[in-house]
Design a protein around this motif. Structure first.
Motif, PDB file in Angstrom:
ATOM      1  N   SER A  75       0.817  -1.220   0.000  1.00  0.00           N
ATOM      2  CA  SER A  75       0.000   0.000   0.000  1.00  0.00           C
ATOM      3  C   SER A  75       0.844   1.261   0.000  1.00  0.00           C
ATOM      4  O   SER A  75       0.438   2.281  -0.552  1.00  0.00           O
ATOM      5  N   MET A  76       2.005   1.194   0.617  1.00  0.00           N
ATOM      6  CA  MET A  76       2.856   2.383   0.732  1.00  0.00           C
ATOM      7  C   MET A  76       3.943   2.435  -0.343  1.00  0.00           C
ATOM      8  O   MET A  76       4.673   3.425  -0.430  1.00  0.00           O
ATOM      9  N   SER A  77       4.029   1.409  -1.174  1.00  0.00           N
ATOM     10  CA  SER A  77       5.130   1.323  -2.140  1.00  0.00           C
ATOM     11  C   SER A  77       5.126   2.451  -3.164  1.00  0.00           C
ATOM     12  O   SER A  77       6.157   2.767  -3.728  1.00  0.00           O
ATOM     13  N   GLY A  78       3.999   3.056  -3.414  1.00  0.00           N
ATOM     14  CA  GLY A  78       3.931   4.156  -4.366  1.00  0.00           C
ATOM     15  C   GLY A  78       4.321   5.489  -3.791  1.00  0.00           C
ATOM     16  O   GLY A  78       4.243   6.511  -4.466  1.00  0.00           O
ATOM     17  N   ASN A  79       4.733   5.519  -2.530  1.00  0.00           N
ATOM     18  CA  ASN A  79       5.157   6.755  -1.883  1.00  0.00           C
ATOM     19  C   ASN A  79       6.664   6.702  -1.670  1.00  0.00           C
ATOM     20  O   ASN A  79       7.158   5.870  -0.913  1.00  0.00           O
ATOM     21  N   ILE A  80       7.348   7.604  -2.324  1.00  0.00           N
ATOM     22  CA  ILE A  80       8.807   7.631  -2.235  1.00  0.00           C
ATOM     23  C   ILE A  80       9.245   8.629  -1.175  1.00  0.00           C
ATOM     24  O   ILE A  80       8.754   9.760  -1.116  1.00  0.00           O
ATOM     25  N   CYS A  81      10.191   8.203  -0.353  1.00  0.00           N
ATOM     26  CA  CYS A  81      10.799   9.073   0.655  1.00  0.00           C
ATOM     27  C   CYS A  81      12.288   9.163   0.329  1.00  0.00           C
ATOM     28  O   CYS A  81      13.016   8.182   0.484  1.00  0.00           O
ATOM     29  N   ARG A  82      12.709  10.313  -0.137  1.00  0.00           N
ATOM     30  CA  ARG A  82      14.114  10.479  -0.520  1.00  0.00           C
ATOM     31  C   ARG A  82      15.046  10.358   0.686  1.00  0.00           C
ATOM     32  O   ARG A  82      16.227  10.072   0.534  1.00  0.00           O
ATOM     33  N   CYS A  83      14.529  10.575   1.876  1.00  0.00           N
ATOM     34  CA  CYS A  83      15.349  10.485   3.083  1.00  0.00           C
ATOM     35  C   CYS A  83      15.442   9.056   3.613  1.00  0.00           C
ATOM     36  O   CYS A  83      16.221   8.793   4.517  1.00  0.00           O
ATOM     37  N   GLY A  84      14.610   8.172   3.108  1.00  0.00           N
ATOM     38  CA  GLY A  84      14.660   6.772   3.510  1.00  0.00           C
ATOM     39  C   GLY A  84      14.086   6.484   4.880  1.00  0.00           C
ATOM     40  O   GLY A  84      14.569   5.595   5.578  1.00  0.00           O
ATOM     41  N   THR A  85      13.033   7.175   5.265  1.00  0.00           N
ATOM     42  CA  THR A  85      12.453   6.953   6.590  1.00  0.00           C
ATOM     43  C   THR A  85      11.456   5.788   6.621  1.00  0.00           C
ATOM     44  O   THR A  85      10.616   5.712   7.512  1.00  0.00           O
ATOM     45  N   TYR A  86      11.582   4.878   5.686  1.00  0.00           N
ATOM     46  CA  TYR A  86      10.634   3.764   5.586  1.00  0.00           C
ATOM     47  C   TYR A  86      10.492   2.955   6.881  1.00  0.00           C
ATOM     48  O   TYR A  86       9.363   2.596   7.247  1.00  0.00           O
ATOM     49  N   PRO A  87      11.572   2.645   7.599  1.00  0.00           N
ATOM     50  CA  PRO A  87      11.374   1.906   8.864  1.00  0.00           C
ATOM     51  C   PRO A  87      10.523   2.681   9.870  1.00  0.00           C
ATOM     52  O   PRO A  87       9.688   2.092  10.565  1.00  0.00           O
ATOM     53  N   ARG A  88      10.685   3.988   9.925  1.00  0.00           N
ATOM     54  CA  ARG A  88       9.871   4.795  10.850  1.00  0.00           C
ATOM     55  C   ARG A  88       8.429   4.883  10.358  1.00  0.00           C
ATOM     56  O   ARG A  88       7.497   4.906  11.172  1.00  0.00           O
ATOM     57  N   ILE A  89       8.245   4.922   9.046  1.00  0.00           N
ATOM     58  CA  ILE A  89       6.883   4.940   8.488  1.00  0.00           C
ATOM     59  C   ILE A  89       6.171   3.637   8.849  1.00  0.00           C
ATOM     60  O   ILE A  89       5.036   3.654   9.335  1.00  0.00           O
ATOM     61  N   ARG A  90       6.845   2.496   8.644  1.00  0.00           N
ATOM     62  CA  ARG A  90       6.240   1.203   9.005  1.00  0.00           C
ATOM     63  C   ARG A  90       5.931   1.137  10.495  1.00  0.00           C
ATOM     64  O   ARG A  90       4.869   0.648  10.890  1.00  0.00           O
ATOM     65  N   ALA A  91       6.863   1.616  11.332  1.00  0.00           N
ATOM     66  CA  ALA A  91       6.651   1.598  12.785  1.00  0.00           C
ATOM     67  C   ALA A  91       5.453   2.467  13.164  1.00  0.00           C
ATOM     68  O   ALA A  91       4.647   2.086  14.029  1.00  0.00           O
ATOM     69  N   ALA A  92       5.319   3.619  12.529  1.00  0.00           N
ATOM     70  CA  ALA A  92       4.196   4.510  12.831  1.00  0.00           C
ATOM     71  C   ALA A  92       2.875   3.872  12.406  1.00  0.00           C
ATOM     72  O   ALA A  92       1.870   3.982  13.123  1.00  0.00           O
ATOM     73  N   ILE A  93       2.849   3.218  11.263  1.00  0.00           N
ATOM     74  CA  ILE A  93       1.624   2.546  10.812  1.00  0.00           C
ATOM     75  C   ILE A  93       1.265   1.424  11.785  1.00  0.00           C
ATOM     76  O   ILE A  93       0.100   1.264  12.162  1.00  0.00           O
ATOM     77  N   ALA A  94       2.257   0.669  12.227  1.00  0.00           N
ATOM     78  CA  ALA A  94       1.992  -0.409  13.195  1.00  0.00           C
ATOM     79  C   ALA A  94       1.452   0.171  14.504  1.00  0.00           C
ATOM     80  O   ALA A  94       0.519  -0.378  15.093  1.00  0.00           O
ATOM     81  N   GLU A  95       2.037   1.269  14.944  1.00  0.00           N
ATOM     82  CA  GLU A  95       1.577   1.895  16.189  1.00  0.00           C
ATOM     83  C   GLU A  95       0.163   2.448  16.045  1.00  0.00           C
ATOM     84  O   GLU A  95      -0.661   2.303  16.947  1.00  0.00           O
ATOM     85  N   ALA A  96      -0.119   3.086  14.925  1.00  0.00           N
ATOM     86  CA  ALA A  96      -1.475   3.601  14.689  1.00  0.00           C
ATOM     87  C   ALA A  96      -2.477   2.451  14.658  1.00  0.00           C
ATOM     88  O   ALA A  96      -3.580   2.555  15.192  1.00  0.00           O
ATOM     89  N   SER A  97      -2.081   1.335  14.057  1.00  0.00           N
ATOM     90  CA  SER A  97      -2.945   0.161  14.001  1.00  0.00           C
ATOM     91  C   SER A  97      -3.256  -0.337  15.407  1.00  0.00           C
ATOM     92  O   SER A  97      -4.428  -0.651  15.708  1.00  0.00           O
ATOM     93  N   LYS A  98      -2.253  -0.388  16.264  1.00  0.00           N
ATOM     94  CA  LYS A  98      -2.485  -0.812  17.666  1.00  0.00           C
ATOM     95  C   LYS A  98      -3.420   0.146  18.366  1.00  0.00           C
ATOM     96  O   LYS A  98      -4.295  -0.275  19.143  1.00  0.00           O
ATOM     97  N   ALA A  99      -3.255   1.437  18.135  1.00  0.00           N
ATOM     98  CA  ALA A  99      -4.116   2.441  18.785  1.00  0.00           C
ATOM     99  C   ALA A  99      -5.567   2.297  18.336  1.00  0.00           C
ATOM    100  O   ALA A  99      -6.474   2.621  19.095  1.00  0.00           O
ATOM    101  N   LEU A 100      -5.758   1.818  17.123  1.00  0.00           N
ATOM    102  CA  LEU A 100      -7.110   1.658  16.592  1.00  0.00           C
ATOM    103  C   LEU A 100      -7.785   0.371  17.074  1.00  0.00           C
ATOM    104  O   LEU A 100      -9.005   0.230  16.949  1.00  0.00           O
ATOM    105  N   ALA A 101      -6.998  -0.559  17.596  1.00  0.00           N
ATOM    106  CA  ALA A 101      -7.540  -1.861  18.020  1.00  0.00           C
ATOM    107  C   ALA A 101      -8.396  -1.735  19.260  1.00  0.00           C
ATOM    108  O   ALA A 101      -8.269  -0.879  20.061  1.00  0.00           O
TER     109      ALA A 101
END
Length: 151
Positions: A125-151
Protein backbone atom coordinates in the motif's frame (compact mmCIF):
# COMPACT_ATOMS: atom_id res chain seq x y z
CA UNK A 1 -16.25 23.94 -12.72
CA UNK A 2 -17.33 23.14 -9.17
CA UNK A 3 -15.11 21.27 -6.73
CA UNK A 4 -15.90 20.03 -3.24
CA UNK A 5 -12.61 20.30 -1.38
CA UNK A 6 -12.33 19.71 2.36
CA UNK A 7 -16.09 20.05 2.74
CA UNK A 8 -16.36 23.39 0.94
CA UNK A 9 -17.85 23.93 -2.51
CA UNK A 10 -15.70 26.02 -4.82
CA UNK A 11 -16.59 27.42 -8.22
CA UNK A 12 -13.44 27.64 -10.30
CA UNK A 13 -14.64 29.54 -13.33
CA UNK A 14 -12.05 29.84 -16.04
CA UNK A 15 -9.98 26.88 -14.85
CA UNK A 16 -9.01 24.65 -17.76
CA UNK A 17 -10.75 21.30 -17.12
CA UNK A 18 -7.51 19.48 -17.96
CA UNK A 19 -5.60 21.32 -15.23
CA UNK A 20 -4.23 18.72 -12.82
CA UNK A 21 -6.08 18.71 -9.51
CA UNK A 22 -2.76 19.38 -7.77
CA UNK A 23 -2.49 22.81 -9.39
CA UNK A 24 -6.15 23.63 -8.78
CA UNK A 25 -5.55 22.89 -5.08
CA UNK A 26 -2.24 24.73 -4.79
CA UNK A 27 -2.74 27.67 -7.15
CA UNK A 28 -6.49 28.31 -7.30
CA UNK A 29 -7.36 27.34 -3.70
CA UNK A 30 -4.01 28.11 -1.98
CA UNK A 31 -3.91 24.70 -0.29
CA UNK A 32 -0.15 24.15 -0.16
CA UNK A 33 0.01 20.93 1.90
CA UNK A 34 -0.31 18.71 -1.17
CA UNK A 35 3.13 18.67 -2.78
CA UNK A 36 4.43 18.43 -6.32
CA UNK A 37 6.98 15.66 -6.61
CA UNK A 38 7.32 13.99 -9.98
CA UNK A 39 4.34 15.14 -12.03
CA UNK A 40 3.81 11.60 -13.28
CA UNK A 41 1.91 9.98 -10.38
CA UNK A 42 4.91 7.90 -9.36
CA UNK A 43 6.19 9.40 -6.09
CA UNK A 44 3.02 9.91 -4.03
CA UNK A 45 3.83 13.40 -2.73
CA UNK A 46 0.61 14.72 -4.27
CA UNK A 47 -1.73 12.10 -2.74
CA UNK A 48 -5.20 13.28 -1.76
CA UNK A 49 -8.40 11.38 -1.03
CA UNK A 50 -11.19 11.40 -3.58
CA UNK A 51 -14.34 9.86 -2.16
CA UNK A 52 -12.12 8.23 0.48
CA UNK A 53 -9.61 6.68 -1.92
CA UNK A 54 -5.97 7.77 -2.26
CA UNK A 55 -5.37 9.39 -5.65
CA UNK A 56 -2.37 11.10 -7.24
CA UNK A 57 -3.54 14.64 -7.83
CA UNK A 58 -0.74 15.52 -10.27
CA UNK A 59 -2.21 13.21 -12.93
CA UNK A 60 -5.90 13.68 -12.13
CA UNK A 61 -7.65 16.35 -14.20
CA UNK A 62 -9.63 18.77 -12.03
CA UNK A 63 -12.72 18.11 -14.17
CA UNK A 64 -12.57 14.42 -13.20
CA UNK A 65 -13.39 15.24 -9.57
CA UNK A 66 -16.32 17.55 -10.19
CA UNK A 67 -19.17 16.29 -8.00
CA UNK A 68 -16.84 14.18 -5.86
CA UNK A 69 -15.39 14.82 -2.40
CA UNK A 70 -11.72 15.78 -2.27
CA UNK A 71 -9.88 15.74 1.06
CA UNK A 72 -6.36 17.13 1.40
CA UNK A 73 -3.84 16.89 4.20
CA UNK A 74 -5.18 20.17 5.59
CA UNK A 75 -8.52 18.54 6.43
CA UNK A 76 -7.92 14.82 6.85
CA UNK A 77 -9.58 14.00 10.16
CA UNK A 78 -11.26 11.35 12.21
CA UNK A 79 -10.16 8.48 14.42
CA UNK A 80 -7.81 6.91 11.88
CA UNK A 81 -6.23 10.21 10.83
CA UNK A 82 -5.65 11.21 14.45
CA UNK A 83 -4.05 7.84 15.23
CA UNK A 84 -1.76 8.16 12.20
CA UNK A 85 -0.76 11.74 13.01
CA UNK A 86 -0.01 10.85 16.65
CA UNK A 87 2.06 7.82 15.61
CA UNK A 88 3.94 9.93 13.05
CA UNK A 89 4.92 12.40 15.76
CA UNK A 90 5.76 9.75 18.37
CA UNK A 91 7.95 7.85 15.90
CA UNK A 92 9.62 11.02 14.63
CA UNK A 93 8.87 9.95 11.06
CA UNK A 94 9.69 13.07 9.03
CA UNK A 95 13.23 13.97 8.18
CA UNK A 96 12.99 16.62 5.46
CA UNK A 97 9.20 16.26 5.54
CA UNK A 98 8.50 16.89 1.87
CA UNK A 99 6.78 13.57 1.17
CA UNK A 100 4.95 13.36 4.47
CA UNK A 101 1.56 14.70 3.43
CA UNK A 102 1.36 12.02 0.74
CA UNK A 103 2.67 9.36 3.11
CA UNK A 104 0.07 10.28 5.74
CA UNK A 105 -2.78 10.35 3.22
CA UNK A 106 -1.80 6.88 1.97
CA UNK A 107 -1.45 5.52 5.52
CA UNK A 108 -4.86 6.88 6.51
CA UNK A 109 -6.45 5.26 3.46
CA UNK A 110 -4.71 1.96 4.26
CA UNK A 111 -5.78 1.90 7.92
CA UNK A 112 -9.31 2.98 7.04
CA UNK A 113 -9.59 -0.02 4.72
CA UNK A 114 -7.80 -2.44 7.08
CA UNK A 115 -7.10 -1.37 10.65
CA UNK A 116 -4.77 -4.34 11.19
CA UNK A 117 -2.81 -4.74 7.94
CA UNK A 118 -0.08 -7.31 7.44
CA UNK A 119 3.49 -6.15 6.84
CA UNK A 120 3.07 -7.20 3.21
CA UNK A 121 -0.08 -5.11 2.82
CA UNK A 122 1.64 -2.11 4.41
CA UNK A 123 4.57 -2.47 2.03
CA UNK A 124 2.28 -2.90 -0.97
CA UNK A 125 0.00 0.00 0.00
CA UNK A 126 2.86 2.38 0.73
CA UNK A 127 5.13 1.32 -2.14
CA UNK A 128 3.93 4.16 -4.37
CA UNK A 129 5.16 6.76 -1.88
CA UNK A 130 8.81 7.63 -2.24
CA UNK A 131 10.80 9.07 0.65
CA UNK A 132 14.11 10.48 -0.52
CA UNK A 133 15.35 10.49 3.08
CA UNK A 134 14.66 6.77 3.51
CA UNK A 135 12.45 6.95 6.59
CA UNK A 136 10.63 3.76 5.59
CA UNK A 137 11.37 1.91 8.86
CA UNK A 138 9.87 4.80 10.85
CA UNK A 139 6.88 4.94 8.49
CA UNK A 140 6.24 1.20 9.00
CA UNK A 141 6.65 1.60 12.79
CA UNK A 142 4.20 4.51 12.83
CA UNK A 143 1.62 2.55 10.81
CA UNK A 144 1.99 -0.41 13.20
CA UNK A 145 1.58 1.90 16.19
CA UNK A 146 -1.47 3.60 14.69
CA UNK A 147 -2.94 0.16 14.00
CA UNK A 148 -2.48 -0.81 17.67
CA UNK A 149 -4.12 2.44 18.78
CA UNK A 150 -7.11 1.66 16.59
CA UNK A 151 -7.54 -1.86 18.02
Amino acid sequence: MNLNVNGTEYSLDGLDPDTPLLWALRDALSLKGTKFGCGAGLCGACTVHIDGQPVRSCVTPAAAVSGRKVITIEAVAGKVAEAVKAAWIKNNVPQCGYCQSGQIMSAVALLTADANPSRELVDRSMSGNICRCGTYPRIRAAIAEASKALA
